[in-house]
Motif scaffolding. Structure first.
Motif, PDB file in Angstrom:
ATOM      1  N   GLY A   1       0.822  -1.198   0.000  1.00 34.64           N
ATOM      2  CA  GLY A   1       0.000   0.000   0.000  1.00 34.64           C
ATOM      3  C   GLY A   1       0.858   1.251   0.000  1.00 34.64           C
ATOM      4  O   GLY A   1       1.770   1.383   0.812  1.00 34.64           O
ATOM      5  N   ILE A   2       0.554   2.147  -0.923  1.00 34.16           N
ATOM      6  CA  ILE A   2       1.355   3.362  -1.059  1.00 34.16           C
ATOM      7  C   ILE A   2       1.109   4.322   0.115  1.00 34.16           C
ATOM      8  O   ILE A   2       2.055   4.905   0.651  1.00 34.16           O
ATOM      9  N   GLU A   3      -0.143   4.431   0.540  1.00 37.08           N
ATOM     10  CA  GLU A   3      -0.454   5.311   1.666  1.00 37.08           C
ATOM     11  C   GLU A   3       0.336   4.908   2.912  1.00 37.08           C
ATOM     12  O   GLU A   3       0.867   5.745   3.631  1.00 37.08           O
ATOM     13  N   ARG A   4       0.390   3.615   3.119  1.00 40.79           N
ATOM     14  CA  ARG A   4       1.090   3.100   4.288  1.00 40.79           C
ATOM     15  C   ARG A   4       2.548   3.551   4.308  1.00 40.79           C
ATOM     16  O   ARG A   4       3.085   3.968   5.334  1.00 40.79           O
ATOM     17  N   ILE A   5       3.191   3.441   3.149  1.00 40.80           N
ATOM     18  CA  ILE A   5       4.595   3.836   3.039  1.00 40.80           C
ATOM     19  C   ILE A   5       4.744   5.348   3.204  1.00 40.80           C
ATOM     20  O   ILE A   5       5.654   5.817   3.888  1.00 40.80           O
ATOM     21  N   ALA A   6       3.802   6.092   2.605  1.00 43.10           N
ATOM     22  CA  ALA A   6       3.864   7.554   2.723  1.00 43.10           C
ATOM     23  C   ALA A   6       3.675   7.979   4.181  1.00 43.10           C
ATOM     24  O   ALA A   6       4.345   8.890   4.675  1.00 43.10           O
ATOM     25  N   MET A   7       2.767   7.295   4.900  1.00 43.07           N
ATOM     26  CA  MET A   7       2.518   7.634   6.304  1.00 43.07           C
ATOM     27  C   MET A   7       3.763   7.386   7.139  1.00 43.07           C
ATOM     28  O   MET A   7       4.132   8.177   8.001  1.00 43.07           O
ATOM     29  N   LEU A   8       4.427   6.287   6.806  1.00 36.97           N
ATOM     30  CA  LEU A   8       5.646   5.910   7.507  1.00 36.97           C
ATOM     31  C   LEU A   8       6.767   6.904   7.204  1.00 36.97           C
ATOM     32  O   LEU A   8       7.510   7.343   8.082  1.00 36.97           O
ATOM     33  N   ARG A   9       6.863   7.278   5.948  1.00 36.82           N
ATOM     34  CA  ARG A   9       7.945   8.147   5.520  1.00 36.82           C
ATOM     35  C   ARG A   9       7.801   9.544   6.121  1.00 36.82           C
ATOM     36  O   ARG A   9       8.773  10.170   6.513  1.00 36.82           O
ATOM     37  N   TYR A  10       6.590  10.051   6.166  1.00 33.49           N
ATOM     38  CA  TYR A  10       6.391  11.428   6.613  1.00 33.49           C
ATOM     39  C   TYR A  10       5.853  11.533   8.042  1.00 33.49           C
ATOM     40  O   TYR A  10       5.586  12.626   8.518  1.00 33.49           O
ATOM     41  N   GLY A  11       5.647  10.380   8.699  1.00 33.59           N
ATOM     42  CA  GLY A  11       5.115  10.421  10.061  1.00 33.59           C
ATOM     43  C   GLY A  11       3.680  10.931  10.115  1.00 33.59           C
ATOM     44  O   GLY A  11       3.332  11.740  10.973  1.00 33.59           O
ATOM     45  N   ILE A  12       2.839  10.465   9.189  1.00 31.44           N
ATOM     46  CA  ILE A  12       1.427  10.877   9.152  1.00 31.44           C
ATOM     47  C   ILE A  12       0.596   9.807   9.846  1.00 31.44           C
ATOM     48  O   ILE A  12       0.799   8.614   9.606  1.00 31.44           O
ATOM     49  N   ASN A  13      -0.349  10.241  10.718  1.00 27.51           N
ATOM     50  CA  ASN A  13      -1.059   9.220  11.482  1.00 27.51           C
ATOM     51  C   ASN A  13      -2.521   9.058  11.073  1.00 27.51           C
ATOM     52  O   ASN A  13      -3.246   8.279  11.677  1.00 27.51           O
ATOM     53  N   ASP A  14      -2.979   9.794  10.075  1.00 22.02           N
ATOM     54  CA  ASP A  14      -4.375   9.659   9.645  1.00 22.02           C
ATOM     55  C   ASP A  14      -4.448   9.637   8.117  1.00 22.02           C
ATOM     56  O   ASP A  14      -4.119  10.629   7.453  1.00 22.02           O
ATOM     57  N   ILE A  15      -4.885   8.505   7.561  1.00 27.08           N
ATOM     58  CA  ILE A  15      -4.874   8.311   6.103  1.00 27.08           C
ATOM     59  C   ILE A  15      -5.795   9.315   5.401  1.00 27.08           C
ATOM     60  O   ILE A  15      -5.567   9.696   4.252  1.00 27.08           O
ATOM     61  N   ARG A  16      -6.839   9.783   6.089  1.00 24.93           N
ATOM     62  CA  ARG A  16      -7.819  10.679   5.458  1.00 24.93           C
ATOM     63  C   ARG A  16      -7.213  12.017   5.055  1.00 24.93           C
ATOM     64  O   ARG A  16      -7.724  12.697   4.177  1.00 24.93           O
ATOM     65  N   LEU A  17      -6.096  12.384   5.710  1.00 26.53           N
ATOM     66  CA  LEU A  17      -5.431  13.650   5.351  1.00 26.53           C
ATOM     67  C   LEU A  17      -5.032  13.692   3.878  1.00 26.53           C
ATOM     68  O   LEU A  17      -5.007  14.746   3.252  1.00 26.53           O
ATOM     69  N   PHE A  18      -4.731  12.520   3.307  1.00 27.17           N
ATOM     70  CA  PHE A  18      -4.303  12.473   1.905  1.00 27.17           C
ATOM     71  C   PHE A  18      -5.410  12.896   0.941  1.00 27.17           C
ATOM     72  O   PHE A  18      -5.140  13.296  -0.182  1.00 27.17           O
ATOM     73  N   TYR A  19      -6.659  12.751   1.357  1.00 29.83           N
ATOM     74  CA  TYR A  19      -7.767  12.951   0.408  1.00 29.83           C
ATOM     75  C   TYR A  19      -8.536  14.242   0.654  1.00 29.83           C
ATOM     76  O   TYR A  19      -9.419  14.587  -0.112  1.00 29.83           O
ATOM     77  N   GLU A  20      -8.235  14.918   1.774  1.00 30.65           N
ATOM     78  CA  GLU A  20      -9.010  16.125   2.096  1.00 30.65           C
ATOM     79  C   GLU A  20      -8.548  17.338   1.314  1.00 30.65           C
ATOM     80  O   GLU A  20      -9.264  18.328   1.197  1.00 30.65           O
ATOM     81  N   ASN A  21      -7.333  17.283   0.779  1.00 30.09           N
ATOM     82  CA  ASN A  21      -6.764  18.391  -0.001  1.00 30.09           C
ATOM     83  C   ASN A  21      -6.781  19.709   0.759  1.00 30.09           C
ATOM     84  O   ASN A  21      -7.074  20.758   0.196  1.00 30.09           O
ATOM     85  N   ASP A  22      -6.448  19.635   2.021  1.00 30.05           N
ATOM     86  CA  ASP A  22      -6.272  20.830   2.832  1.00 30.05           C
ATOM     87  C   ASP A  22      -4.874  21.376   2.527  1.00 30.05           C
ATOM     88  O   ASP A  22      -3.877  20.696   2.747  1.00 30.05           O
ATOM     89  N   VAL A  23      -4.818  22.617   2.007  1.00 23.09           N
ATOM     90  CA  VAL A  23      -3.504  23.142   1.589  1.00 23.09           C
ATOM     91  C   VAL A  23      -2.511  23.233   2.743  1.00 23.09           C
ATOM     92  O   VAL A  23      -1.311  23.133   2.521  1.00 23.09           O
ATOM     93  N   ARG A  24      -3.030  23.419   3.968  1.00 20.04           N
ATOM     94  CA  ARG A  24      -2.086  23.497   5.101  1.00 20.04           C
ATOM     95  C   ARG A  24      -1.339  22.170   5.263  1.00 20.04           C
ATOM     96  O   ARG A  24      -0.179  22.136   5.649  1.00 20.04           O
ATOM     97  N   PHE A  25      -2.012  21.072   4.915  1.00 26.42           N
ATOM     98  CA  PHE A  25      -1.366  19.753   4.940  1.00 26.42           C
ATOM     99  C   PHE A  25      -0.456  19.599   3.719  1.00 26.42           C
ATOM    100  O   PHE A  25       0.724  19.268   3.843  1.00 26.42           O
ATOM    101  N   LEU A  26      -1.000  19.866   2.549  1.00 27.56           N
ATOM    102  CA  LEU A  26      -0.282  19.595   1.293  1.00 27.56           C
ATOM    103  C   LEU A  26       0.994  20.436   1.154  1.00 27.56           C
ATOM    104  O   LEU A  26       1.985  19.988   0.583  1.00 27.56           O
ATOM    105  N   LYS A  27       0.960  21.658   1.692  1.00 25.02           N
ATOM    106  CA  LYS A  27       2.107  22.570   1.586  1.00 25.02           C
ATOM    107  C   LYS A  27       3.380  22.011   2.199  1.00 25.02           C
ATOM    108  O   LYS A  27       4.472  22.483   1.915  1.00 25.02           O
ATOM    109  N   GLN A  28       3.217  21.024   3.106  1.00 23.85           N
ATOM    110  CA  GLN A  28       4.381  20.558   3.851  1.00 23.85           C
ATOM    111  C   GLN A  28       5.263  19.569   3.078  1.00 23.85           C
ATOM    112  O   GLN A  28       6.292  19.163   3.570  1.00 23.85           O
ATOM    113  N   PHE A  29       4.836  19.206   1.859  1.00 26.01           N
ATOM    114  CA  PHE A  29       5.611  18.186   1.132  1.00 26.01           C
ATOM    115  C   PHE A  29       6.302  18.741  -0.109  1.00 26.01           C
ATOM    116  O   PHE A  29       5.730  19.505  -0.834  1.00 26.01           O
TER     117      PHE A  29
END
Ligand code: DAH
Length: 335
Positions: free
Chosen positions: A307-335
């Motif tokens: 699973g790609i999300e799983r690896i991305a969460m691990l790589r960036y220390g993200i603890n909620d998968i839903r953040l990937f789909y909400e498209n909140d710019v405050r989240f997205l700006k950090q990558f």
């Protein structure tokens, strides 16, 4: 009078030649001054008109005026030529160079992780394959040796379309293994990044749609050692050299033997865990080879899916998968 008129033609020729030869706009202006400026040679000639007799004047005046018009036209055309030349780039343009500025915005973190995984696999000769997200039961289940009563096939777990031929949204990218093998003879070396769907209720670690990367390697004398070495190489490329992986026996209907892959590095330890499960894999089941018309006595292979999300969460220390789909710019700006 004859002498005066005779002077005009050679003067004109010299002036025209000088104007045409001017190498840039500044020197062109100088040349203009030397001929038709207030102290120019041609202007001097015009001033002499007054010294001519009444009979001589009309013809001489006409010729001089025509010549002046001609010189001014030559001046204008040379000026245009030089300005055009000045606007051209000094060096030939290399249109294959990247742009100076990137397009606005950034790639989504899932796209970045996918690109990095693909890049790591490309280094070792894997090609990217693709398949449909709307699948049939045959490619998603039957051809992968998944029996009719397997829970994954339940409508509780899988999105079925409202069609008589029981089409569905693929529950994993493993269906693309079958599609590729049906189309091409062995050997095969592919990865398949893609979207998959499951009837999970969304919580911090589940979402009804997520992304996987499938891998398939078919050749003669392929071993579990090749599989482990490949997975280890890719995860070290992706997450750094302190990565360790471990295989744990498991069951998948399309591989035998089958394993789950556990992963660890400094980050996992920091999360207070020893190992994290990140993928399923195994040696391609002989029945799967039969199903696509490969001779299982000749060909061997391995496959994996993670699973790609799983690896991305691990790589960036993200603890909620839903953040990937909400498209909140405050989240997205950090990558
Ligand atoms: N399809 C499995 C899943 O979605 C992952 C997987 C396991 C893929 C083993 C494989 C494999 O190719 O060999 O959980």
């Amino acid at each position: 009078m004859a002498g005066f008129l005779d002077e005009i033609e050679p003067l004109k020729q010299t002036a025209l030649a000088e104007l045409k030869a001017a190498p840039d706009v500044a020197l062109l202006e100088q040349t203009k001054g030397a001929w038709i400026g207030p102290n120019g040679k041609f202007t001097a000639l015009m001033k002499q008109l007054g010294t001519l007799s009444k009979e001589e004047k009309p013809a001489a005046g006409k010729l001089i005026n025509a010549t002046k018009v001609e010189l001014e036209a030559a001046l204008a055309s040379r000026r245009e030529e030089l300005e055009l030349k000045a606007a051209l780039p000094k060096e030939p343009t290399d249109f294959t160079l990247p742009g100076r500025r990137r397009a606005l915005g950034k790639l989504h973190p899932l796209t970045q992780v996918t690109d990095d995984i693909v890049r790591a696999f490309r280094k070792i000769g894997f090609a990217v394959a693709d398949g449909p997200e709307i699948e049939d039961e045959y490619h998603c289940f039957d051809a992968l040796n998944t029996p009719a009563d397997h829970p994954a096939r339940d409508s509780q777990d899988t999105f079925y379309l409202n069609t008589t031929d029981k089409r569905l949204l693929r529950t994993h990218t493993s269906s693309v293994q079958i599609r590729v093998m049906e189309k091409q003879p062995p050997p095969v070396r592919i990865i398949v990044p893609g979207r998959v769907y499951r009837r999970d209720n969304a919580d911090a670690t589940h979402n009804p749609t997520f992304h996987q990367i499938e891998g398939l390697y078919v050749d003669k004398n392929v071993t579990v050692g090749d599989l482990k070495g490949t997975v280890e190489f890719v995860f070290r490329e992706l997450m750094g050299s302190d990565v360790k992986i471990r295989f744990r026996p498991h069951y998948f209907s399309y591989t035998e033997p089958s394993y789950e892959i556990d992963f660890t590095n400094a980050l996992v330890k920091k999360m207070g865990k020893d190992w994290l499960e990140i993928a399923g894999c195994g040696m391609v089941h002989p029945q799967v080879f039969e199903n696509v018309g490969y001779d299982p006595e000749v060909w061997t292979g391995w496959a994996f899916g993670f699973g790609i999300e799983r690896i991305a969460m691990l790589r960036y220390g993200i603890n909620d998968i839903r953040l990937f789909y909400e498209n909140d710019v405050r989240f997205l700006k950090q990558f």
